[in-house]
Write an enzyme that holds these catalytic residues in place. Structure first.
Site, PDB file in Angstrom:
ATOM      1  N   HIS A 129      -1.085  -0.701   8.930  1.00 36.29           N
ATOM      2  CA  HIS A 129      -0.861   0.657   8.429  1.00 36.29           C
ATOM      3  C   HIS A 129      -1.580   0.750   7.085  1.00 36.29           C
ATOM      4  O   HIS A 129      -1.633  -0.240   6.341  1.00 36.29           O
ATOM      5  CB  HIS A 129       0.616   0.934   8.133  1.00 36.29           C
ATOM      6  CG  HIS A 129       1.530   0.925   9.322  1.00 36.29           C
ATOM      7  ND1 HIS A 129       2.133  -0.208   9.781  1.00 36.29           N
ATOM      8  CD2 HIS A 129       1.984   1.944  10.112  1.00 36.29           C
ATOM      9  CE1 HIS A 129       2.911   0.094  10.814  1.00 36.29           C
ATOM     10  NE2 HIS A 129       2.840   1.393  11.039  1.00 36.29           N
ATOM     11  N   ASP A 132       0.448  -0.676   4.344  1.00 37.55           N
ATOM     12  CA  ASP A 132       0.663  -2.137   4.370  1.00 37.55           C
ATOM     13  C   ASP A 132      -0.357  -2.835   3.495  1.00 37.55           C
ATOM     14  O   ASP A 132      -0.038  -3.809   2.807  1.00 37.55           O
ATOM     15  CB  ASP A 132       0.437  -2.731   5.774  1.00 37.55           C
ATOM     16  CG  ASP A 132       1.332  -2.179   6.848  1.00 37.55           C
ATOM     17  OD1 ASP A 132       2.401  -1.669   6.520  1.00 37.55           O
ATOM     18  OD2 ASP A 132       0.935  -2.282   8.032  1.00 37.55           O
TER      19      ASP A 132
HETATM   20  C1  XUL Z   1       7.883   1.066  15.201  1.00 37.67           C
HETATM   21  C2  XUL Z   1       6.551   0.643  15.662  1.00 37.67           C
HETATM   22  C3  XUL Z   1       5.435   0.807  14.711  1.00 37.67           C
HETATM   23  C4  XUL Z   1       4.146   1.206  15.309  1.00 37.67           C
HETATM   24  C5  XUL Z   1       3.055   1.487  14.301  1.00 37.67           C
HETATM   25  O1  XUL Z   1       8.891   0.911  16.142  1.00 37.67           O
HETATM   26  O2  XUL Z   1       6.405   0.143  16.743  1.00 37.67           O
HETATM   27  O3  XUL Z   1       5.301  -0.412  14.043  1.00 37.67           O
HETATM   28  O4  XUL Z   1       3.673   0.221  16.171  1.00 37.67           O
HETATM   29  O5  XUL Z   1       3.398   2.450  13.398  1.00 37.67           O
END
Ligand code: XUL
Ligand code: CO
Length: 469
Positions: A129, A132
Site C-alpha cells: 500500500h 506502508d
Molecule cells: C484486507 C485486505 C487488504 C487488501 C489490500 O482484508 O485483504 O490487505 O488485500 O488492501
C-alpha cells in the site's frame, strides 16, 4: 523424560530481537539468524529453513513452479504491523515502527529490512500500500514527495535483487478522513482526496513495473443503514472506478486493475461482497473487460463460500485475476489472515485455476500475518516457507489431477447429454416448454437417475493428495 530434539526443534533459545540492528544504517541486517537464500532440499530433509516442495525451477506442465505461482510477500502484515490487536499492544520487536523515530528514516530502514527478508526467502514478487512504504505527511504534496522517494528506493532494491512488483494499492481506509468510506463517502471532498491518492499510487505502481493494481474497498460499505444512501453510494463507486480505468489508459499503465471482494470487516456490510456481487456491479457500471478480481481465501470463507467456489465463479465469467493466499479459522468469524497450510483445500482451488488457464498477470500474494506470539524474527521465514510449500505441493496435486482428467473427465461425462441432439436443441432455443411437454407426454423422454459419485470423487482427490510428489 527428555524433550525430543532434532532439526525440527530449536536446540538453543532464540534471541528475541536480532542484535545490532539500528534504524538508519543500511549495512545492518535484521534477520541475522538466517543466511538465505532458503534452499530447496526436498520433502525428506527435515531442515526447517528449507523448502520441501517449492523448487522454483521445477517444470510442471508448460511452466516452472515460480512461473505458475508468482508468489509475493505483502508489506503490510509482515513489516508494518507490530503484533497489536484490539485488546493489546504490539508484541513484535520492529525497531522501524518505533513512533519516536523520524518517520522517513524509519521508512527507509523498514524497506531495507523488507528487501533483506524477500531476498533471503527467494520471493519473486512483493505487494504494497502507498502508506506502508511512505508514511502520510501533513500535506498531500509532501505525502507524494515521500512516496516518490520511497519508490525510488524500492526501484533500487528491485533492480539489485530482481524482485518484481505483483501489485500496488492505495490505503483508503486507515486515515480518519476515510472513516465513512472513500469513493462512497457522503462528502465529495473525501472522494476527491481518494481520487488524488489513487492516481498517484497508480503512477508509482506503473513506474515500478507493477503487474496489477488492486482496489480493496475496506470502508466502501456501511456501519448502519440509518445514515446511508445505498443507491447513491453504488453510483459513486461506479463513477470512481470508471475514473480509475480512464486514468490507467491516460498514464499508459499496462497492468490489470483488480477489485478485491470482502463481505464485511471493518464495515458491517462491504459493497464488494463476493465475486458474484462484483460481477453484477462491473456489468452495471460498464466496467466489464477492464477490471478483474483479486480473490482472498479468508474473504471467500467470510462470505460463506469455499475459496474454490470463488475461483470457479470468477473463471466462469472471465474475471479471474489474482489471489491473496491465506486461511481463516473455522471457529473465528473474522479475517485471521493465517498462512495457508492445507494442501487438500488449496489444491482444489489451484485445480480450478489450472482449468481456467492460470492466473495470467496475477499471482499468489501472502496476505498473511504471524500469530502475535510468533515474536522471533525467524518466525516470518517459517511462516512463508510453510505457505510457499503448501502452494507448491498443491500445484503438483492439482496439476496431476488436471492432466489425468481425474475430475474434469467425470464432469464432462456427467454433462454429455447436453452435447446430444436434445441438449443442443434446448440451448440453441429450438425448443419450447410446450414442445418439451409434448415429448415427455409421448413417453419419448424418461430420464434415468445417475450417481453423483461424490464419495468416490473425494477418494480420488485424497489419493492424489497422498501420493503425488
Ligand atoms: C484486507 C485486505 C487488504 C487488501 C489490500 O482484508 O485483504 O490487505 O488485500 O488492501
Ligand atoms: Co487481501
Amino acid at each position: 523424560m527428555s524433550l525430543r530434539t532434532g532439526p525440527w526443534l530449536p536446540s538453543t533459545p532464540r534471541r528475541r530481537v536480532s542484535s545490532g540492528f539500528t534504524v538508519g544504517d543500511m549495512s545492518d541486517q535484521f534477520f541475522t539468524t538466517v543466511d538465505g537464500p532458503i534452499p530447496y532440499l526436498g520433502p525428506d530433509v527435515p531442515e526447517p529453513l528449507a523448502f520441501k516442495w517449492y523448487d522454483a525451477e521445477r517444470v510442471v506442465g508448460d511452466r516452472t513452479m515460480a512461473e505458475h505461482l508468482r508468489m509475493a510477500v505483502c508489506y503490510w502484515h509482515s513489516f508494518n504491523w507490530d503484533g497489536s490487536d484490539v485488546f493489546g499492544s504490539g508484541t513484535f520487536a520492529r525497531p522501524w515502527l518505533d513512533p519516536s523515530r523520524d518517520p522517513m528514516e524509519a521508512a527507509r530502514a523498514k524497506m531495507d529490512v523488507a528487501f533483506e527478508f524477500m531476498e533471503k526467502l527467494g520471493a519473486p514478487f512483493w505487494c504494497f500500500h502507498d502508506r506502508d512504504i511512505a508514511p502520510e505527511a501533513t500535506t498531500f504534496v509532501e505525502s507524494c514527495a515521500r512516496l516518490e522517494e520511497m519508490a525510488e528506493r524500492a526501484e533500487a532494491h528491485m533492480s539489485r535483487t530482481g524482485i518484481r512488483l505483483l501489485w500496488g494499492t492505495a490505503n483508503l481506509f486507515s486515515h480518519p478522513r476515510y472513516m465513512a468510506g472513500a469513493a462512497t463517502n457522503p462528502d465529495p471532498e473525501v472522494f476527491a482526496h481518494a481520487a488524488a491518492q489513487v492516481a498517484r499510487c497508480m503512477e508509482v505502481t506503473r513506474d515500478l513495473g507493477g503487474a496489477n493494481y488492486v482496489l480493496w474497498g475496506g470502508r466502501e460499505g456501511y456501519d448502519t443503514l440509518l445514515n446511508t444512501d445505498l443507491a447513491r453510494e453504488a453510483d459513486q463507486m461506479g463513477r470512481f472506478l470508471n475514473m480509475v480505468v480512464e486514468h490507467k489508459h491516460d498514464i499508459g499503465f499496462e497492468g490489470q486493475i483488480l477489485l478485491e471482494p470482502k463481505p464485511q470487516e471493518p464495515t458491517k456490510h462491504q459493497y464488494d461482497h463476493d465475486v458474484a456481487t462484483v460481477h453484477a456491479f462491473l456489468q452495471r457500471y460498464g466496467l466489464e473487460g477492464e477490471i478483474k478480481v483479486n480473490i482472498e481465501v479468508n474473504h471467500a470463507t467470510l462470505a460463506g463460500h469455499d475459496f474454490a467456489h470463488e475461483i470457479a465463479t470468477a473463471a466462469a465469467v472471465g474475471l479471474l485475476g489474482s489471489v491473496d493466499a491465506n486461511r481463516g479459522d473455522d471457529r473465528l468469524g473474522w479475517d485471521t489472515d493465517q498462512f495457508p497450510n492445507s494442501v487438500e483445500s488449496m489444491s482444489l482451488a489451484v485445480h480450478e485455476i489450472l482449468a481456467a488457464g492460470g492466473l495470467g498477470s496475477g499471482g499468489f500474494n501472502f496476505d498473511t500475518k504471524l500469530r502475535r506470539q510468533s515474536i522471533d524474527p525467524e518466525d516470518l521465514f517459517h511462516a512463508h516457507i510453510g505457505g510457499m510449500d503448501t502452494l507448491a505441493r498443491s500445484l503438483l496435486v492439482a496439476h496431476a489431477m488436471y492432466t489425468d482428467g481425474a475430475l474434469t473427465e467425470v464432469v464432462a461425462r456427467r454433462y454429455s447429454g447436453w452435447e446430444g441432439e436434445l441438449g443442443r436443441s434446448i440451448m440453441t432455443g429450438d425448443r419450447t416448454l410446450a414442445g418439451l411437454g409434448e415429448l415427455v407426454a409421448n413417453g419419448r423422454i424418461d430420464p434415468t437417475p445417475v450417481s453423483g459419485r461424490q464419495e468416490a470423487l473425494e477418494n480420488i482427490v485424497n489419493h492424489y493428495v497422498q501420493t503425488v510428489r
